[in-house]
Write a protein that holds these residues in place. Structure first.
Motif, PDB file in Angstrom:
ATOM      1  N   GLN A  48      -1.334   6.316  -6.600  1.00 44.42           N
ATOM      2  CA  GLN A  48      -0.569   6.392  -6.154  1.00 44.42           C
ATOM      3  C   GLN A  48      -0.001   7.529  -4.997  1.00 44.42           C
ATOM      4  OE1 GLN A  48       3.085   5.493  -8.143  1.00 44.42           O
ATOM      5  NE2 GLN A  48       3.887   4.574  -6.453  1.00 44.42           N
ATOM      6  N   ASP A  66       5.258  -0.408  -2.690  1.00 42.84           N
ATOM      7  CA  ASP A  66       4.036  -1.146  -3.009  1.00 42.84           C
ATOM      8  C   ASP A  66       5.151  -1.953  -4.536  1.00 42.84           C
ATOM      9  OD1 ASP A  66       3.817   0.517  -5.451  1.00 42.84           O
ATOM     10  OD2 ASP A  66       4.363   2.147  -4.456  1.00 42.84           O
ATOM     11  N   ILE A  81       0.274  -2.018  -1.179  1.00 40.85           N
ATOM     12  CA  ILE A  81       1.513  -0.311  -0.388  1.00 40.85           C
ATOM     13  C   ILE A  81       1.777  -1.333   1.013  1.00 40.85           C
ATOM     14  CG2 ILE A  81       1.935   1.773   0.819  1.00 40.85           C
ATOM     15  CD1 ILE A  81      -0.216   3.017  -1.547  1.00 40.85           C
TER      16      ILE A  81
END
Length: 205
Positions: A48, A66, A81
């Motif tokens: 991430q 996300d 995302i």
């Protein structure tokens, strides 16, 4: 307005490949025009921070949301995302958390993969757009769950209020059926919403 949906296939290796991620971002950077709305599926939740850093600093996306934390919590592989270029505001509906303004309660659907269903409100000066970033899991492995995800997306749109709305993602569409014995090409469904200075967009192409 340019909209792009892309399954970035972050499953292998299990922790995500930084090199593969960087290559995908490099390809996006090579485009003549970046999409204003970027919808990514199968993003490895272990990466991430890297995805956000590259999208923000290499490509200039300023707002992102996300389902990666949810994917980690459920141990369900990858999440999504949604990224927006420009100074627009971005807010999560987080339908899977049962927020009051969701038109249907996804938690009642008992989805095995709720992280594949990301709904976002995009605030535009001329009016809000609702963006649904969806991935239908493969029917060969999860036939019932694929149908439940697609039915949830349909029911969401049916129950929601009237306003501009984008639904895109990896729907795992089947091969097209033909009346003859000729080979069936894979079907790719996608659209780009184009505007000529007007709102709502003047045409779909």
């Amino acid at each position: 307005m340019r909209v792009m949906s892309w399954n970035v296939d972050g499953t292998f290796p299990p922790a995500g490949s930084p090199k593969k991620i960087e290559q995908r971002v490099q390809w996006l950077a090579s485009l003549e025009h970046l999409p204003e709305i970027l919808l990514l599926q199968e993003v490895n939740p272990h990466r991430q921070e890297l995805w956000y850093d590259l999208l923000r600093n290499n490509l200039g996306y300023k707002a992102m949301t996300d389902t990666l934390d949810q994917a980690l919590a459920l141990d369900n592989s990858n999440g999504h995302i949604t990224a927006i270029a420009g100074d627009w505001n971005l807010s999560d509906n987080k339908a899977q958390l049962g927020k009051a303004d969701a038109p249907i309660a996804l938690e009642d659907r008992e989805l095995a993969f709720p992280e594949k269903f990301l709904v976002t409100d995009l605030a535009h000066p001329a009016g809000n757009i609702e963006v649904l970033n969806i991935r239908a899991v493969p029917g060969g492995e999860h036939g019932v769950e694929k149908l439940k995800l697609l039915e949830a997306a349909f029911d969401w749109v049916e129950a929601a209020d009237e306003r501009p709305r984008i639904l895109a993602g990896d729907l795992n569409t089947p091969r097209q059926s033909w009346p003859t014995d000729r080979p069936s090409p894979s079907v790719t469904i996608g659209s780009q919403i184009c505007a000529a200075g007007a709102w709502p967009p003047s045409r779909t192409c």
